[in-house]
Structure formats: structure tokens, C-alpha cells
Scaffold this active site. Structure first.
Site, PDB file in Angstrom:
ATOM      1  N   ASN A   1      -7.371  -2.850  14.288  1.00 49.61           N
ATOM      2  CA  ASN A   1      -8.761  -3.148  13.931  1.00 49.61           C
ATOM      3  C   ASN A   1      -8.876  -4.352  12.986  1.00 49.61           C
ATOM      4  OD1 ASN A   1      -7.806  -2.134  11.539  1.00 49.61           O
ATOM      5  ND2 ASN A   1      -9.243  -0.419  11.382  1.00 49.61           N
TER       6      ASN A   1
ATOM      7  N   ASP B   1       0.819  -1.210   0.000  1.00 49.75           N
ATOM      8  CA  ASP B   1       0.000   0.000   0.000  1.00 49.75           C
ATOM      9  C   ASP B   1       0.850   1.256   0.000  1.00 49.75           C
ATOM     10  OD1 ASP B   1       0.986  -0.375   2.564  1.00 49.75           O
ATOM     11  OD2 ASP B   1      -0.958  -0.774   3.465  1.00 49.75           O
TER      12      ASP B   1
ATOM     13  N   GLU C   1      -9.650  -1.949   5.212  1.00 45.78           N
ATOM     14  CA  GLU C   1     -10.256  -1.594   6.495  1.00 45.78           C
ATOM     15  C   GLU C   1     -11.559  -2.371   6.713  1.00 45.78           C
ATOM     16  OE1 GLU C   1      -8.575   0.057   8.496  1.00 45.78           O
ATOM     17  OE2 GLU C   1      -7.869   1.994   7.758  1.00 45.78           O
TER      18      GLU C   1
ATOM     19  N   HIS D   1      -7.160  -4.773  10.174  1.00 42.84           N
ATOM     20  CA  HIS D   1      -6.926  -4.524   8.750  1.00 42.84           C
ATOM     21  C   HIS D   1      -5.634  -5.189   8.278  1.00 42.84           C
ATOM     22  CE1 HIS D   1      -4.678  -0.410   9.406  1.00 42.84           C
ATOM     23  NE2 HIS D   1      -3.797  -1.343   9.189  1.00 42.84           N
TER      24      HIS D   1
HETATM   25  C1  GLP Z   1      -0.429   0.205   8.647  1.00 47.58           C
HETATM   26  C2  GLP Z   1      -0.162  -0.547   7.322  1.00 47.58           C
HETATM   27  C3  GLP Z   1      -0.278  -2.029   7.498  1.00 47.58           C
HETATM   28  C4  GLP Z   1       0.365  -2.422   8.804  1.00 47.58           C
HETATM   29  C5  GLP Z   1      -0.469  -1.889   9.936  1.00 47.58           C
HETATM   30  C6  GLP Z   1       0.144  -2.115  11.305  1.00 47.58           C
HETATM   31  O1  GLP Z   1      -1.374   1.186   8.590  1.00 47.58           O
HETATM   32  N1  GLP Z   1      -0.963  -0.132   6.224  1.00 47.58           N
HETATM   33  O2  GLP Z   1       0.313  -2.676   6.396  1.00 47.58           O
HETATM   34  O3  GLP Z   1       0.432  -3.819   8.921  1.00 47.58           O
HETATM   35  O4  GLP Z   1      -0.857  -0.575   9.743  1.00 47.58           O
HETATM   36  O5  GLP Z   1       1.231  -1.284  11.532  1.00 47.58           O
HETATM   37  P1  GLP Z   1       2.231  -1.431  12.739  1.00 47.58           P
HETATM   38  O6  GLP Z   1       3.106  -2.571  12.432  1.00 47.58           O
HETATM   39  O7  GLP Z   1       2.976  -0.120  12.781  1.00 47.58           O
HETATM   40  O8  GLP Z   1       1.401  -1.649  13.957  1.00 47.58           O
END
Ligand code: GLP
Length: 242
Positions: A136, A67, A143, A138
Site C-alpha cells: 500500500n 519499527d 500507513e 507504506h
Molecule cells: C513491513 C515493514 C516494512 C516493510 C514492509 C514490506 O510491514 N514494516 O518496513 O518494508 O512491510 O515487507 P516485505 O519486504 O516483507 O514485503
């Protein structure tokens, strides 16, 4: 789904790096889906170390990032483009021509999505997808919603994602409200999926994704339908699992 419970974030990172290295030893020209966020940082650091110690070679690898934010320039300090170069690409020998991250500049986003999906298909699909998970549930930026998209698409970020990711920005207002993300179909198309989770804040999402029930309101729960998923979770992230 295989659940690997480990003691610490360091072990999550080590096991994740080993799964990438293991693939590269079997298939030098592997196509790998990559994730951003805090969680995979330790994995990237280990992969860089393995590269420096001549244990792995990325010269034939192709990468596809999950992404990218919409509305940030590529060189914005918080773009995923910058993240990937800072943590990984600038330190290893991945061919820049084989690096794919959704382009989120001035081009029409629909075009970017279509082009990304085509490139993914032309590359023959992903051999391995590395994932993190949002609090959440995702994955990528898919989402929780009444329906999910199969292919790469534009998404409105959930309030809790904006809140969670505001720690990387100067203020909450600076966090983009939209992103381009691979869809759940693009992710589920990977031959193998390795999802990393660390810390207490992920415990509920990990429990819900492994519950035996599937709901689009926990996008990661769809992974239960995939035949080769490994979750690597530390003690805190796994604490609500049976
Ligand atoms: C982000 C990314 C995800 C990631 C998630 C968790 O927003 N788009 O790909 O896995 O949130 O992030 P973190 O590892 O910083 O908790």
C-alpha cells in the site's frame, strides 16, 4: 530519484549490500537505518557473507531499526528484534550497545517514541536508510492516511498490512494491530535512502511512489522530495514504471 532496475531478487540484494559496504568503506562509524520484512533478507545474508570474508567491519557502526510491533515481547519469534538478531546481528560484529530497535515492552509507548527520536538525533542522524515498501506504499509502518507524523510514533496498522504480514504468524488474529515506527521526518532526515522492492505485488506501490505526485495516501511518494534516493527494483516490481 535514481531508479535501478535489475533482473532478479538476488541482484536487488547484492546491490543493496554493496551500498551498505560502500558506505562503510568511506565511513566506518556510519549510522544506518535498517528495515525488516522479506525483502532485505537477501541483503542481510550478503552482508553477513562479506563480514565473514573480512570485506566489512561493523564494530563502529550504529544501527536504528525503522519499527517494531507493539504488544509482542522482544523474544517473540515474529518481533523485529528477533528478526534482526536471526538475520543479521547474531552473525556480525555490531556492538550491541549501538543497536537501536524501538522497545515495545511494558513502558509507555509515548516515552519509547520520544527516547528513540532523541537517540536518533544524538547519533547525528542517519547516513543511510534502507527501506522496503508495503504493497500500500507504506514505509516503515507509516500507513496511508490523511496526515503523516514526522517523528517516531505509535501507529494503527492498516488492514492490508495486517493481512500481508499475517503470513509470518499462525493466524491473522495473532498479528499485532499497533506498532511503533520512525516517522517520515525521521526517515527523510537520512543523508541517503535506498529502497528495495521485489516482486509483482510491489509494482503498483513503486509506480505510485515515482508518479511525480505526492500524497500522504502513498507515504513512499514523499521520498520524491529527498535529494538522494535510490530505488533498487527487480523486473516484476518495476514493471509498471515508464
Ligand atoms: C513491513 C515493514 C516494512 C516493510 C514492509 C514490506 O510491514 N514494516 O518496513 O518494508 O512491510 O515487507 P516485505 O519486504 O516483507 O514485503
Amino acid at each position: 530519484m535514481e531508479i535501478v532496475k535489475v533482473d532478479s531478487y538476488e541482484e536487488v540484494s547484492q546491490k543493496a549490500a554493496e551500498s551498505v559496504a560502500g558506505l562503510l568503506h568511506r565511513k566506518q562509524d556510519a549510522v544506518i537505518g535498517l528495515a525488516t520484512g522479506s525483502t532485505p533478507e537477501g541483503m542481510y545474508a550478503r552482508l553477513v557473507r562479506m563480514y565473514r570474508e573480512n570485506e566489512i567491519d561493523f564494530s563502529s557502526v550504529s544501527t536504528f531499526n525503522l519499527d517494531e510491533y507493539l504488544g509482542l515481547s522482544r523474544d517473540h519469534p515474529q518481533s523485529y528484534h528477533t528478526y534482526m538478531h536471526r538475520h543479521f546481528f547474531d552473525h556480525v560484529n555490531v556492538d550491541p550497545e549501538r543497536i537501536n530497535i524501538p522497545r515495545c515492552g511494558d513502558e509507555p509507548p509515548e516515552l519509547v517514541c520520544r527516547d528513540y527520536e532523541k537517540k536518533l538525533k544524538d547519533a547525528g542522524g542517519l547516513d543511510l536508510q534502507i527501506l522496503g515498501i508495503g504493497t500500500n506504499g507504506h514505509v516503515g509502518f507509516n500507513e496511508p492516511a490523511a496526515y503523516l507524523y514526522t517523528d517516531t510514533h505509535v501507529v494503527d496498522l492498516a488492514e492490508e498490512t495486517i493481512e500481508a504480514n499475517s503470513r509470518f504468524f499462525k493466524s491473522r488474529e495473532e498479528v499485532p494491530g499497533k506498532a511503533v515506527t520512525m516517522g517520515v521526518g525521521s526517515i527523510m532526515g537520512a543523508a541517503r535512502i535506498v529502497l528495495l522492492a521485489s516482486g509483482r505485488s510491489k509494482a503498483k506501490a513503486i509506480r505510485d511512489m515515482c508518479s511525480g505526485k505526492i500524497t500522504t495516501f502513498v507515504p513512499a511518494s514523499l521520498l520524491q522530495l529527498h535529494k538522494d534516493v535510490t530505488i533498487i527494483a527487480d523486473r516484476e516490481a518495476a514493471r509498471l514504471l515508464p
